[in-house]
Design a protein around this motif. Sequence first.
Motif, PDB file in Angstrom:
ATOM      1  N   TYR A  68       3.840  -2.772   4.341  1.00  0.00           N
ATOM      2  CA  TYR A  68       2.777  -2.541   4.895  1.00  0.00           C
ATOM      3  C   TYR A  68       1.944  -3.668   4.338  1.00  0.00           C
ATOM      4  O   TYR A  68       1.613  -4.085   3.406  1.00  0.00           O
ATOM      5  N   ALA A 143       2.634  -5.665   1.176  1.00  0.00           N
ATOM      6  CA  ALA A 143       3.873  -5.084   0.630  1.00  0.00           C
ATOM      7  C   ALA A 143       5.106  -4.379   1.318  1.00  0.00           C
ATOM      8  O   ALA A 143       4.808  -4.310   1.629  1.00  0.00           O
ATOM      9  N   TYR A 144       6.157  -4.511  -0.325  1.00  0.00           N
ATOM     10  CA  TYR A 144       7.719  -4.317   0.771  1.00  0.00           C
ATOM     11  C   TYR A 144       8.071  -2.974  -0.068  1.00  0.00           C
ATOM     12  O   TYR A 144       8.407  -2.888  -0.683  1.00  0.00           O
ATOM     13  N   ALA A 145       8.234  -2.585   1.495  1.00  0.00           N
ATOM     14  CA  ALA A 145      10.066  -1.267   0.752  1.00  0.00           C
ATOM     15  C   ALA A 145      10.992  -1.245   1.096  1.00  0.00           C
ATOM     16  O   ALA A 145      11.085  -1.325   2.806  1.00  0.00           O
ATOM     17  N   ASP A 147      13.271   1.733   1.932  1.00  0.00           N
ATOM     18  CA  ASP A 147      13.335   3.203   1.482  1.00  0.00           C
ATOM     19  C   ASP A 147      13.726   4.135   3.416  1.00  0.00           C
ATOM     20  O   ASP A 147      13.815   3.543   4.130  1.00  0.00           O
ATOM     21  N   SER A 155       3.481   7.342   3.669  1.00  0.00           N
ATOM     22  CA  SER A 155       2.618   6.638   2.776  1.00  0.00           C
ATOM     23  C   SER A 155       1.431   6.344   3.053  1.00  0.00           C
ATOM     24  O   SER A 155      -0.057   6.386   2.663  1.00  0.00           O
TER      25      SER A 155
ATOM     26  N   MET B  97       5.297   4.437  -3.494  1.00  0.00           N
ATOM     27  CA  MET B  97       5.979   3.195  -2.182  1.00  0.00           C
ATOM     28  C   MET B  97       5.198   1.968  -1.918  1.00  0.00           C
ATOM     29  O   MET B  97       6.371   1.214  -2.076  1.00  0.00           O
ATOM     30  N   PHE B  98       4.151   1.746  -2.329  1.00  0.00           N
ATOM     31  CA  PHE B  98       3.550   0.436  -1.848  1.00  0.00           C
ATOM     32  C   PHE B  98       3.286  -0.208  -2.982  1.00  0.00           C
ATOM     33  O   PHE B  98       2.110   0.375  -3.016  1.00  0.00           O
ATOM     34  N   LYS B 136       9.297   4.199  -7.624  1.00  0.00           N
ATOM     35  CA  LYS B 136       9.265   3.583  -5.781  1.00  0.00           C
ATOM     36  C   LYS B 136      10.217   3.712  -5.035  1.00  0.00           C
ATOM     37  O   LYS B 136      10.517   3.055  -4.016  1.00  0.00           O
ATOM     38  N   PHE B 137      10.175   5.400  -4.451  1.00  0.00           N
ATOM     39  CA  PHE B 137      11.749   5.347  -4.194  1.00  0.00           C
ATOM     40  C   PHE B 137      11.380   6.723  -3.340  1.00  0.00           C
ATOM     41  O   PHE B 137      11.608   7.604  -4.115  1.00  0.00           O
TER      42      PHE B 137
END
Lengths: 203, 165
Positions: A68, A143-145, A147, A155, B97-98, B136-137
Amino acid sequence: MVTIENLSNVHLDVLKEIGNIGAGHAATALSQLMSERIEMTVPNVSILTLSKVSDFLGGPEKIVVGIYMKVFGDAPGKIIFLFNYDDAQTLVKIVNSKTLPGDVEIEDLDQSVLQEISNIMTGAYLNAISRLTGLNMLSSVPAYACDMAGAIINSALLDFGMVGDYAMLIDTQFKMTQEKMDGHFFLIPDPGSLQVILEAIGV
Amino acid sequence: MFVDAIQIGMAELKVTQAPEKLASLGLGSCIAVCAYDQAIKVGGLAHVMLPDSSIFRENFNPGKFGDTAVPFLVREMVKLGAIQSRIQVIIVGGAHMFAFKSEDSLLDIGVRNIQSVEEACVKIGIPIVARSVGGKFGRSVLFDLNTGKVYVRTINQGTMELSMG
């Protein structure tokens, strides 16, 4: 004032073309980085009701890797890369020339690799759009996620909630010809940026 | 069982009764507000997206905002026979989340969503009896109106069960 609800077909075509030019440069950048042929689809401008956003891209609970970035400047917005987990591993594998077994977690260093790939592609994408429109556009650090797809994509769409019940994403899919890998690149202009972008093009 | 339930998408809200099940899949910074009257098994779920409706001037959907979703849920439940003093709430979601290192946590929408729902509950005197918030999930929520149990599924921690008090 142009809003998502009253976009004309001409507006949609312009947004598609902007996505196309940006993605073309981004694909070239990725192709040079990977020494692989990259194919991309014609962008799709998706306008979705907020309640249905999670249903596209294989459902809200699908496990994906998302990178993101915020877009700053004259036409603020967001950029998101989405990969299936396996495809993110493939991408890391090619860049690192290493073999990852399918069930190993993507490590910190691999996350950085994915962030850097996204960064390079975003730079190329925004540069191309900047040159076309004359608008100043810069991106934040990535930024990393990893999920659920729903949690990641929702988001990025919160700003739309403040002005209406629809969200808009300019979606380009890119694929590698040799390896089985595909990903999505989303440009999500903030609601107020639509008018700015369209005016800069002169429509 | 999560996917068989009635799906409540972002900014949606639904009030109904047993034996229905309500679900919201893939919550990030959004919050699922699950309200329940145990005695008559009437309950509702609001998929709250933003904390504050005051920036909004025109007609809007009350399920979208924390400050409007809670009183609206209670009103709709009372229409189905619920008694306000018996209603309890479980909240799930509000993740970040980020994470950007430079970012001020005051701007974190997940945290603000949690606060706004908490404040709205205090304002009308409805207790929050259990919660799974922050982190964060992403989370998926299933609310079983037969039992009042709320199931929370995450990718790394499996499924957890929360009960009305």
